[in-house]
Scaffold this motif. Structure first.
Motif, short mmCIF file in Angstrom:
data_model
loop_
_atom_site.label_atom_id
_atom_site.label_comp_id
_atom_site.label_asym_id
_atom_site.label_seq_id
_atom_site.Cartn_x
_atom_site.Cartn_y
_atom_site.Cartn_z
N ALA A 56 -24.95 55.32 91.18
CA ALA A 56 -23.67 55.97 91.44
C ALA A 56 -23.64 57.43 91.00
N LEU A 57 -24.55 57.79 90.11
CA LEU A 57 -24.54 59.13 89.51
C LEU A 57 -24.50 60.27 90.54
N PRO A 58 -25.33 60.25 91.60
CA PRO A 58 -25.29 61.36 92.57
C PRO A 58 -23.97 61.45 93.35
N PHE A 59 -23.22 60.35 93.36
CA PHE A 59 -21.98 60.31 94.15
C PHE A 59 -20.72 60.48 93.29
N ASP A 60 -20.92 60.68 91.99
CA ASP A 60 -19.78 60.75 91.07
C ASP A 60 -18.76 61.81 91.48
N ARG A 61 -19.23 63.02 91.74
CA ARG A 61 -18.31 64.12 92.03
C ARG A 61 -17.60 63.93 93.38
N THR A 62 -18.35 63.42 94.36
CA THR A 62 -17.74 63.20 95.67
C THR A 62 -16.64 62.14 95.59
N ILE A 63 -16.93 61.05 94.89
CA ILE A 63 -15.95 59.97 94.76
C ILE A 63 -14.76 60.42 93.92
N ASN A 64 -15.03 61.17 92.86
CA ASN A 64 -13.95 61.68 92.02
C ASN A 64 -13.01 62.58 92.82
N LYS A 65 -13.56 63.46 93.64
CA LYS A 65 -12.74 64.36 94.45
C LYS A 65 -11.90 63.57 95.45
N LYS A 66 -12.50 62.58 96.06
CA LYS A 66 -11.79 61.76 97.05
C LYS A 66 -10.65 60.99 96.40
N MET A 67 -10.91 60.41 95.23
CA MET A 67 -9.90 59.58 94.57
C MET A 67 -8.74 60.40 94.01
N ARG A 137 -16.10 64.74 80.77
CA ARG A 137 -15.23 64.02 81.69
C ARG A 137 -14.92 64.89 82.91
N PRO A 138 -14.42 64.27 83.98
CA PRO A 138 -14.02 65.06 85.16
C PRO A 138 -12.94 66.09 84.84
N ASN A 139 -12.09 65.79 83.84
CA ASN A 139 -11.02 66.72 83.48
C ASN A 139 -11.47 67.77 82.47
N GLY A 140 -12.77 67.77 82.14
CA GLY A 140 -13.31 68.79 81.25
C GLY A 140 -13.40 68.40 79.79
N LYS A 141 -12.81 67.29 79.41
CA LYS A 141 -12.86 66.84 78.02
C LYS A 141 -14.17 66.10 77.75
N PRO A 142 -14.53 65.93 76.47
CA PRO A 142 -15.82 65.30 76.14
C PRO A 142 -15.76 63.78 76.10
N TYR A 143 -16.93 63.20 75.87
CA TYR A 143 -17.11 61.76 75.62
C TYR A 143 -16.67 60.90 76.79
N SER A 144 -17.30 61.11 77.92
CA SER A 144 -16.95 60.39 79.13
C SER A 144 -17.69 59.06 79.28
N SER A 182 -7.72 52.96 87.44
CA SER A 182 -6.73 53.93 86.96
C SER A 182 -7.40 55.08 86.22
N ARG A 183 -8.42 54.76 85.43
CA ARG A 183 -9.13 55.81 84.68
C ARG A 183 -9.84 56.77 85.62
N MET A 184 -10.36 56.25 86.73
CA MET A 184 -11.03 57.12 87.70
C MET A 184 -10.03 57.95 88.49
N GLN A 185 -8.98 57.32 88.96
CA GLN A 185 -8.03 58.03 89.82
C GLN A 185 -7.27 59.11 89.06
N ASP A 186 -7.04 58.90 87.77
CA ASP A 186 -6.33 59.89 86.97
C ASP A 186 -7.26 60.90 86.32
N ASN A 187 -8.50 60.95 86.80
CA ASN A 187 -9.44 62.01 86.44
C ASN A 187 -9.96 61.94 85.01
N TYR A 188 -10.00 60.73 84.45
CA TYR A 188 -10.53 60.57 83.09
C TYR A 188 -12.01 60.19 83.09
N HIS A 189 -12.48 59.56 84.18
CA HIS A 189 -13.85 59.05 84.18
C HIS A 189 -14.49 59.15 85.56
N TRP A 190 -15.83 59.22 85.52
CA TRP A 190 -16.64 59.14 86.72
C TRP A 190 -16.89 57.67 87.05
#
Length: 255
Positions: A56-67, A137-144, A182-190
């Motif tokens: 899933a790693l190569p698709f993390d950013r694409t899925i995060n943007k979509k969600m 994290r996707p929102n810029g914070k650490p420890y994702s 919920s954690r993915m859609q609210d931009n907390y996790h990949w």
């Protein structure tokens, strides 16, 4: 019920060192942790979670943007996914399940210590991996990596599955999956964060449960105690045969 369940979890760790039978907490953890590390199903679950997370790693950013851009659920709904852990509902559910399991068998020590141990080891492993990886994290914070909300809620679901089978597993895993979403859609996790978090939360309780079952007949038993006292000239025996102080407290909380 929430406070009573948490009280039982606390009692198990602070009193079991003196009140457990053949096994103190120290020995319990050392023996079961060794068996956990050798459990083949747990190993396979961690391996599968690792491979899926890497995939899933190569698709993390694409899925995060979509969600995050095309939300399936409103923030009002995903709030409940965060609150499941943040407001300690998951701990109340775990503690309540342990109390009911103990009430069925008359032995509160085993389910309380198994549930609390699963939660503690899963949480510790999650925090350690967060520190070691230091992923942003996707929102810029650490420890994702990995997702703590996901690992803990899946840990709870796995424990309930071990105790009560599919009738508890289906709603519990559904709630855990909703939390991960919920954690993915609210931009907390990949995506890779929640995949491995779920694998971790399933693997640890499963391995502990199998080790606990193996040892229960020979080592993980309770010391029978008896305490009597008199109130208004009436004698009461509060501890039943083969019942520990932990069993007494948990039983009284349910009565």
């Amino acid at each position: 019920m929430k406070k009573n369940a948490l009280l039982c979890l606390i009692i198990s760790f602070f009193l079991n060192l003196h009140l457990s039978a053949a096994v103190s907490n120290e020995k319990y953890f050392s023996e079961l942790f060794f068996q956990l590390s050798e459990n083949s199903v747990s190993q396979q679950t961690i391996l599968a979670g690792s491979l899926l997370a890497l995939t899933a790693l190569p698709f993390d950013r694409t899925i995060n943007k979509k969600m995050t851009e095309d939300r399936l659920l409103s923030a009002e709904w995903t709030h409940y996914g965060h609150a499941y852990l943040d407001n300690f509902f998951v701990l109340a559910l775990l503690g309540g399940g342990a109390l009911l399991k103990g009430n069925e068998s008359g032995d509160y020590l085993t389910p309380v210590r198994y549930g609390a141990s699963s939660l503690m080891i899963t949480t510790g492993a999650t925090l350690l991996l967060k520190k070691v990886t230091g992923r942003q994290r996707p929102n810029g914070k650490p420890y994702s990596f990995p997702s703590g909300h996901t690992s803990i809620t899946f840990c709870t679901a796995s424990v309930l599955h071990s105790w009560y089978g599919p009738k508890a597993a289906i709603p519990a895993y559904s709630a855990a999956a909703f939390t991960a979403f919920s954690r993915m859609q609210d931009n907390y996790h990949w995506l890779s964060d929640v995949i491995f978090g779920a694998a971790l939360g399933i693997a640890i309780p499963h391995g502990l449960y199998q080790a606990d079952k193996t040892n229960s007949k020979t080592t993980l038993r309770s010391i029978p105690l008896s305490i009597n006292w008199t109130i208004d000239s009436v004698s009461y025996t509060h501890l039943r045969a083969h019942e520990t102080v932990l069993d007494l407290v948990c039983r009284l909380l349910l009565e």
